[in-house]
Each structure stands twice: as C-alpha cells, then as structure tokens.
Write a protein that holds these residues in place. Structure first.
Motif, mmCIF file in Angstrom:
data_model
loop_
_atom_site.group_PDB
_atom_site.id
_atom_site.type_symbol
_atom_site.label_atom_id
_atom_site.label_comp_id
_atom_site.label_asym_id
_atom_site.label_seq_id
_atom_site.Cartn_x
_atom_site.Cartn_y
_atom_site.Cartn_z
ATOM 1 N N ASN A 184 -20.257 -3.262 -62.493
ATOM 2 C CA ASN A 184 -20.701 -2.413 -63.600
ATOM 3 C C ASN A 184 -20.654 -0.922 -63.274
ATOM 4 O OD1 ASN A 184 -21.317 -4.656 -65.276
ATOM 5 N ND2 ASN A 184 -23.269 -4.932 -64.196
ATOM 6 N N ILE A 185 -20.034 -0.569 -62.132
ATOM 7 C CA ILE A 185 -19.947 0.841 -61.753
ATOM 8 C C ILE A 185 -18.530 1.156 -61.314
ATOM 9 C CG2 ILE A 185 -22.362 0.940 -61.005
ATOM 10 C CD1 ILE A 185 -21.269 0.839 -58.102
ATOM 11 N N PRO A 186 -18.090 2.414 -61.447
ATOM 12 C CA PRO A 186 -16.767 2.783 -60.938
ATOM 13 C C PRO A 186 -16.790 2.901 -59.419
ATOM 14 C CG PRO A 186 -17.859 4.690 -61.898
ATOM 15 C CD PRO A 186 -18.738 3.513 -62.193
ATOM 16 N N ILE A 187 -15.728 2.413 -58.771
ATOM 17 C CA ILE A 187 -15.608 2.459 -57.316
ATOM 18 C C ILE A 187 -14.706 3.630 -56.945
ATOM 19 C CG2 ILE A 187 -14.776 1.216 -55.280
ATOM 20 C CD1 ILE A 187 -17.328 0.094 -56.449
ATOM 21 N N ASN A 188 -15.207 4.509 -56.077
ATOM 22 C CA ASN A 188 -14.422 5.679 -55.695
ATOM 23 C C ASN A 188 -13.578 5.394 -54.454
ATOM 24 O OD1 ASN A 188 -16.234 5.789 -53.559
ATOM 25 N ND2 ASN A 188 -17.515 7.343 -54.534
ATOM 26 N N LYS A 189 -12.805 6.376 -54.061
ATOM 27 C CA LYS A 189 -11.873 6.218 -52.953
ATOM 28 C C LYS A 189 -12.564 5.892 -51.633
ATOM 29 C CE LYS A 189 -8.185 8.641 -50.451
ATOM 30 N NZ LYS A 189 -7.367 9.880 -50.373
ATOM 31 N N PRO A 190 -13.659 6.575 -51.214
ATOM 32 C CA PRO A 190 -14.292 6.247 -49.919
ATOM 33 C C PRO A 190 -14.765 4.801 -49.831
ATOM 34 C CG PRO A 190 -15.045 8.377 -50.704
ATOM 35 C CD PRO A 190 -14.270 7.766 -51.826
ATOM 36 N N VAL A 191 -15.360 4.289 -50.917
ATOM 37 C CA VAL A 191 -15.841 2.899 -50.901
ATOM 38 C C VAL A 191 -14.655 1.945 -50.769
ATOM 39 C CG1 VAL A 191 -16.984 1.097 -52.241
ATOM 40 C CG2 VAL A 191 -17.931 3.410 -52.200
ATOM 41 N N MET A 192 -13.590 2.197 -51.536
ATOM 42 C CA MET A 192 -12.422 1.320 -51.477
ATOM 43 C C MET A 192 -11.754 1.402 -50.114
ATOM 44 S SD MET A 192 -11.116 -0.914 -53.428
ATOM 45 C CE MET A 192 -9.708 -2.022 -53.390
ATOM 46 N N GLU A 193 -11.758 2.571 -49.508
ATOM 47 C CA GLU A 193 -11.171 2.717 -48.183
ATOM 48 C C GLU A 193 -11.938 1.897 -47.149
ATOM 49 O OE1 GLU A 193 -9.488 6.282 -45.298
ATOM 50 O OE2 GLU A 193 -11.025 6.728 -46.785
ATOM 51 N N SER A 194 -13.265 1.937 -47.195
ATOM 52 C CA SER A 194 -14.081 1.129 -46.285
ATOM 53 C C SER A 194 -13.851 -0.358 -46.525
ATOM 54 C CB SER A 194 -15.562 1.469 -46.469
ATOM 55 O OG SER A 194 -15.820 2.807 -46.156
ATOM 56 N N PHE A 195 -13.722 -0.723 -47.782
ATOM 57 C CA PHE A 195 -13.490 -2.118 -48.147
ATOM 58 C C PHE A 195 -12.168 -2.607 -47.541
ATOM 59 C CE2 PHE A 195 -12.283 -5.669 -50.774
ATOM 60 C CZ PHE A 195 -13.470 -6.262 -51.159
ATOM 61 N N LEU A 196 -11.094 -1.836 -47.743
ATOM 62 C CA LEU A 196 -9.777 -2.254 -47.249
ATOM 63 C C LEU A 196 -9.675 -2.190 -45.731
ATOM 64 C CD1 LEU A 196 -7.363 -0.703 -49.899
ATOM 65 C CD2 LEU A 196 -8.248 -3.034 -49.769
ATOM 66 N N LYS A 197 -10.406 -1.261 -45.082
ATOM 67 C CA LYS A 197 -10.445 -1.237 -43.614
ATOM 68 C C LYS A 197 -10.997 -2.542 -43.073
ATOM 69 C CE LYS A 197 -10.892 3.669 -42.366
ATOM 70 N NZ LYS A 197 -11.806 4.698 -41.787
ATOM 71 N N THR A 198 -12.057 -3.001 -43.692
ATOM 72 C CA THR A 198 -12.675 -4.264 -43.255
ATOM 73 C C THR A 198 -11.732 -5.436 -43.480
ATOM 74 O OG1 THR A 198 -14.831 -3.348 -43.888
ATOM 75 C CG2 THR A 198 -14.714 -5.713 -43.489
ATOM 76 N N VAL A 199 -11.092 -5.463 -44.664
ATOM 77 C CA VAL A 199 -10.145 -6.542 -44.962
ATOM 78 C C VAL A 199 -8.980 -6.524 -43.977
ATOM 79 C CG1 VAL A 199 -8.513 -7.424 -46.670
ATOM 80 C CG2 VAL A 199 -10.766 -6.622 -47.399
ATOM 81 N N ASP A 200 -8.482 -5.348 -43.653
ATOM 82 C CA ASP A 200 -7.340 -5.211 -42.749
ATOM 83 C C ASP A 200 -7.633 -5.823 -41.384
ATOM 84 O OD1 ASP A 200 -4.683 -4.170 -42.228
ATOM 85 O OD2 ASP A 200 -5.672 -2.723 -40.911
ATOM 86 N N ILE A 201 -8.864 -5.691 -40.919
ATOM 87 C CA ILE A 201 -9.249 -6.238 -39.617
ATOM 88 C C ILE A 201 -9.309 -7.762 -39.647
ATOM 89 C CG2 ILE A 201 -11.167 -6.399 -37.968
ATOM 90 C CD1 ILE A 201 -11.715 -3.420 -38.584
ATOM 91 N N ILE A 202 -9.909 -8.317 -40.687
ATOM 92 C CA ILE A 202 -10.123 -9.773 -40.697
ATOM 93 C C ILE A 202 -8.867 -10.557 -41.096
ATOM 94 C CG2 ILE A 202 -12.589 -9.534 -41.128
ATOM 95 C CD1 ILE A 202 -12.096 -10.303 -44.028
ATOM 96 N N VAL A 203 -7.811 -9.875 -41.600
ATOM 97 C CA VAL A 203 -6.576 -10.598 -41.937
ATOM 98 C C VAL A 203 -5.445 -10.285 -40.957
ATOM 99 C CG1 VAL A 203 -7.172 -10.631 -44.384
ATOM 100 C CG2 VAL A 203 -5.667 -8.822 -43.508
ATOM 101 N N SER A 204 -5.744 -9.622 -39.868
ATOM 102 C CA SER A 204 -4.709 -9.250 -38.900
ATOM 103 C C SER A 204 -4.140 -10.484 -38.212
ATOM 104 C CB SER A 204 -5.295 -8.294 -37.857
ATOM 105 O OG SER A 204 -6.287 -8.950 -37.093
ATOM 106 N N ASP A 205 -3.032 -10.294 -37.506
ATOM 107 C CA ASP A 205 -2.408 -11.402 -36.782
ATOM 108 C C ASP A 205 -3.347 -12.013 -35.746
ATOM 109 O OD1 ASP A 205 0.014 -11.285 -38.144
ATOM 110 O OD2 ASP A 205 0.858 -9.805 -36.767
#
Length: 652
Positions: free
Chosen positions: A118-139
């Motif tokens: 119910n709220i807009p997500i800004n760039k810093p929040v999305m960046e933290s989100f994708l950093k976390t995803v990038d780590i857990i889906v790595s080789d």
C-alpha cells in the motif's frame, strides 16, 4: 521399600556419541547448533552412527531480524531492509550454505513485499531488497536450494523458491514513478517511462537478453528485472508433469520479470541459450494459480543454436524451458509420419479392393456385415489420419498450439478415432453373435441399423459432450505444442482413453470366448488337431490388430517414459491402416478368390481363343467353389449342417 539401580551398558546400543548420547537403530535425537546459530539439528541412528537428517539452524542475526519483522510497521521498512542486506552481505558464506537461513530470509522478503503493497517503494529500499536476493540466489547457494526444494516438496504449500518469485513480483508492483536503474552481480532492474515502443538489452555479464514492446498504447512506466542466476532457484515443473515436483526440462536462459502499469498485448523476448545441448524450446511464464510454468499466451517465434525468440500477449515472469530428449522426439516423429503415410496409402488401397469385390461378398449376411465393418473402419481411420496430418502442420507453425485453429481438427480426430474403436466393437459383437447365438438369425436391415447407430452416434455424442464441457475455459485443446485433447487442465483426454481401452478390453474377452468355443466345437467335430490350431491362429492374427489391441501399449506410454515402449506404440498405432488392409481384407479368401476371378475373366475375354477357354473357365470356377466349400467351418452341430448359419475363417 528397597530401590534398585539398573546400569545400562553402552554395548546394548548401536550408536554412541559424547554429545548426542546413546541410541538404537532408527532412533532419532536432537543436537545443538553451532555458536552463532539458533534452532536444532535432528539426527538418526543408522549403521552405528548418528547421521544428520534435518538442519534447522538459522544464523542468530537473521533470526533476530525475523523476530523484528513480525512487528514491523511501514515506516520502518527502509531501515530494516538496509540492516537485512548488510547482514546478508557480512554473512554471505554462512547464509548460502544454510537452507534454514535461506528459507528464513525468503520469509522475511515475502513479509516485506506484502507489507509494502500500500506504499510506493523507492530506489534505496529496492536496492537493499535486490542485494539480499542476489546473495541467496548466487551459484554458491545452488546445492542449498536443491536441498531446500526437496524439503519443501514433501510439505504442503508453496516452495521457498516460488515465494521468492512472488515477493519479487509483489514489490515490483509498488515502485515509485521515477526512472532509475539498479545492477547487482546477477540482477539488473530498469524502471523507466515508455511511449510508443520499447527496446532494452541486458547489460549483465554473459547475458544479452532483449525485450521489445513494438506498440505502447499510451505513456506508462515499465519495470524490467533480468535474473541470470534464478535458474538455480526456481523449479522446472511444467505442463508435461503437472503433479510432479521435478521435470526433465531445464530452465535454459535468463528469467525476466516484466511489470507494466498499462495492458500490453504484444511483447517479445530474445533469450540467450545457456546450454546448447538442450533442444525443443518452450516459451513459458510462471503461473502462480497452477503452481508451474505455463505456455498459454506465449509461443516460440524463432529458434536458433544460441538464441530463442518468444512472443507473449501478457506480462509477468518469463523464461524458456528446454529438453534433453530432442533426438528421441525426432525419431518418434519420423516413425509416426512415415507410418501414417503408409497407413493412408494402405487404407486407400483397402477401399479400392473392397469396391472391386463388393458384389461378390454381399450375398452372404455374415460376410456382408464383416466387410461393412472393415469399410467403415478404413474410412474412419483414413479421415482421422488426414486430420492428424493437418493438426501436426498447425502445431509445427504455432507453438504453443492455437486453440482456435486446432479445435475443429481435434474434434474430428476425436470423433473418427473413436468411430474406429466403435466399429471394432461392432465387429466383436458380430463375431460373438455368430459364435454364441448359433440358432438365432437377425435380419440384415436390423444389423445395419444397430451397427451405424453404435458406430457413429456413440462417438459423436462423446465428442460433442467433451467440447461442451471443456471449450468454455479454453481447456479443450492441449497446450503442449500438439493438436490433441487437453490433459492437465481439464482431463479431456479421458473422453478418448476410457472408451478406447474399454472396447479393447471387451474385444479381448470376446476373442477368448470365441477361441474357447472353436476349440470345443473343433474337438466335437473330431477335426484334425493341426487344422484346429491353424484356424485359431488365423483368428488371433486377424482379430488382434482389427480390434485395436495394440492401442493397449498406450497405457505403457502413460505410466513410463521408456523410449522402447514409445517406439512400439508409435509403430503399431501409426500402421493401423496397414493392418486393416492386410488382416481385414487381404487375408479374406473370398476377397482374394474374387480378385483372382475378376482378373481371370478380364484375361479370358481378351484372349483370341475364347471358345476353347470357356471350358477352362468353367473348370476354374468349379475348382474355386470346391476350394471354398473345403474351407467352410460349420459352427453348428453335425445334425444342423443344412442350417444357413455358417461361420468360416474368412468371415471373421
């Protein structure tokens, strides 16, 4: 009261450990986690050792963040996501090797995505989100995800991999209306306003995935996320094995998430092929409702050695699935097409022969009805095979199959293939009637009415009901690149399988009954034993293909992926027309004698010595008549030899 202390000797136990204690085989116990983790580890006593069966240890820093996430409010999301991405980065090595920790992080991300709807997500929040995803889906985490998905497969509900994809899609819907780009080692996000058309190419290492939208109806924002490592995470189950958690297909390219604020009816993807040894590309998207990859609305436009181009009419999470069984599938295709071509030629020849000899075989009711069945089997199978060729051409041009173009073809294939079986059923009923009801006689007109009613009305009714019950939700036609009845969504294929296999089973019973009757009557008539065996063998050879026993191999293809079973099924069923010609027409002595007579008459009429040939012709016809009489097998008792009910091997 005197107390007694019993001392247990370690020798009475199979497993022994200073920390885990003693236990017998199959006993289970729990042990502590390493320092810095919370939870427990479950062990089982096996082969005189305590073996780890389940590791529920979660890094303490992640466990603490999970506790905070339970009471998190919207305003605290930016700080919380920054702490989560920092903790993941600092504990990268430990996280990627712990399935329980990865699962906990996925649960946290899912919670954040749900909380931020119910709220807009800004760039810093999305960046933290994708950093976390990038780590857990790595080789480094690929083996962890295998263990995690195997664990989830034994439990109800979505797997962690599906929850992760759902969280990514949910939070992508809430991005603020500003242009920005984010890039991680295996993830690239573009948030941009588009107008008229859109074209983007991935800038990630070893990735040139291209996304094109040729026509944008009005100015709107698009979110495009390319993942190069999500194939380590997502399951590969698809429409070919809906109930299975594994698949012989593989995700063979990037995974692309596309979110557009407006409705887009045409979007194109060009994927790099990761493994060039895989073939048979399928353009798919993840269908959360069906919990699998789905090809509905997507089709392969171009396929080369290094890229695959897909066209879709909607936006969501896309990728390509490819199979390692291209050679086998190609071999089966060649076998089927060659067999169907031989079948069509055989059926045409069969109908030509039946037309030539029709007058000579229609005098006897038994022979007449048998050949009526053969002709209708040949006609139905010929039309069904022609429809099969048309359907194959449509499927080759359109992948996945076009429901609109395939539906008429599927209807006629369904109807005429069923008609083949029902006319085989008529043949079995005729054989049973002539064998069991020796002293009963039915008029030819009555037999014809029953035959055509059962032969065509019954399959037409089944085909119409199938269309009426499945056409509405677009689940009548298969979406597996073939024009045939749907299986996974509507089970429409059962409308063919159940009647066909039921008729095959009935014909087997009839065959057994007839053979038993012939044996008893052969012995009663004191027939030569070798002659009786020849008659039985002839009946088996004739009846087995005509009654469709070979379709029973279809059961093997439904329960097994053994290539040999599929080859046998393809050969036998694609050559049904050849079997009809050989066993339904050419093995009938009345047919061969009639053909011989016709050709003899033509030769004699063209001879210059017609007057002297008349006697020879008379002798030949007399010889054929005597030969025919010798081949008659009377099904009645010797005392009823004058009865009109005669049953010969040629009448079967």
């Amino acid at each position: 009261m005197r107390s007694v202390t019993v001392k247990t000797s370690p020798e009475q136990f199979d497993c022994e450990d200073n920390k885990l204690g003693f236990g017998k085989t199959n006993n289970m116990t729990e042990g502590p986690c390493d320092i810095g983790s919370e939870g427990s580890i479950t062990y089982i006593c096996d082969s005189k050792q305590w073996k780890l069966t389940q590791d529920n240890c979660v890094l303490k820093v992640i466990k603490d963040l999970e506790s905070k996430a339970q009471a998190l409010v919207v305003g605290e999301i930016p700080e919380f996501m920054a702490n989560l991405s920092l903790a993941a980065e600092q504990n990268n090595a430990n996280i990627t090797q712990s399935a329980a920790t990865v699962q906990t992080i996925v649960d946290i991300l899912f919670k954040i995505a749900d909380l931020s709807k119910n709220i807009p997500i800004n760039k810093p929040v999305m960046e933290s989100f994708l950093k976390t995803v990038d780590i857990i889906v790595s080789d480094n985490s690929s083996n962890t995800w295998k263990d995690l998905n195997n664990k989830n497969n034994t439990m109800s509900g979505n797997t962690s991999s599906v929850k992760l994809l759902q969280a990514i899609e949910n939070i992508s819907d809430r991005l603020s209306t500003v242009n920005f780009t984010l890039t991680q080692s295996s993830i690239q996000l573009n948030r941009v306003k588009i107008q008229n058309s859109f074209n983007a190419i991935s800038q990630l290492p070893n990735s040139t995935t291209q996304i094109m939208i040729p026509n944008v109806p009005e100015s709107t924002f698009i979110t495009l996320i390319v993942f190069t490592k999500l194939d380590n995470v997502l399951p590969t189950r698809n429409t070919s094995n809906n109930d299975s958690r594994t698949s012989e297909n593989s995700i063979n390219g990037d995974v692309v998430v596309v979110k557009v604020d407006k409705t887009i009816s045409n979007i194109s993807f060009t994927f790099d092929i990761t493994n060039t040894s895989l073939k048979n590309p399928q353009c798919v998207f993840w269908n959360f409702s069906l919990d699998r990859w789905d090809s509905n609305g997507c089709k392969v436009k171009l396929s080369g050695n290094e890229t695959v181009t897909c066209e879709c009419d909607h936006t969501t999470s896309f990728s390509i699935l490819m199979s390692p069984f291209a050679i086998d599938n190609l071999a089966l295709a060649y076998i089927t097409y060659i067999g169907v071509a031989i079948s069509i030629a055989s059926l045409i020849l069969c109908l030509i022969i039946e037309a030539i000899v029709w007058k000579s075989i229609r005098r006897n009711d038994t022979s007449y009805m048998r050949h009526v069945s053969v002709v209708n089997i040949a006609v139905s199978l010929l039309i069904a095979n022609i429809c099969f060729i048309i359907g194959a051409a449509i499927a080759d041009q359109e992948q996945p199959t076009s429901v609109g173009r395939c539906s008429p073809v599927v209807f006629f294939m369904h109807f005429f293939y069923l008609a083949v079986f029902f006319w085989m059923f008529i043949s079995a009923l005729l054989l049973l009637y002539l064998t069991v009801m020796v002293f009963s006689q039915m008029t030819r007109a009555k037999m014809m009415v029953i035959a055509f009613t059962v032969g065509y009305c019954a399959p037409l009714l089944i085909a119409v009901i199938t269309v009426a019950s499945t056409a509405g939700p677009q689940h009548y036609v298969s979406k597996e690149n073939a024009c045939w009845l749907n299986w996974f969504e509507s089970k429409a294929l059962l409308a063919f399988v159940i009647p066909a296999l039921t008729i095959v089973a009935f014909n087997l019973v009839v065959l057994i009954v007839v053979v038993c009757k012939m044996i008893r009557r052969g012995v009663g008539a004191q027939s030569d034993e070798s002659n009786t065996l020849v008659v039985i063998a002839r009946c088996l050879v004739i009846l087995a293909p005509i009654f469709g026993i070979t379709w029973g191999f279809g059961i093997g293809t439904m329960v097994s992926r053994n290539f040999g079973i599929h080859v046998v099924f393809a050969i036998l069923n694609s050559l049904q027309g050849f079997f009809v010609l050989v066993f339904g027409t050419l093995t009938d002595k009345k047919v061969t004698e009639s053909l011989a007579g016709n050709f003899s008459i033509k030769n004699l009429t063209s001879s210059r010595t017609r007057s002297t040939s008349a006697g020879t012709l008379s002798n030949r016809l007399g010889f054929l008549q005597r030969t025919q009489r010798r081949n008659v097998f009377n099904t009645s008792d010797p005392s009823t030899a004058t009865s009109s009910n005669h049953f010969s091997a040629s009448d079967t």
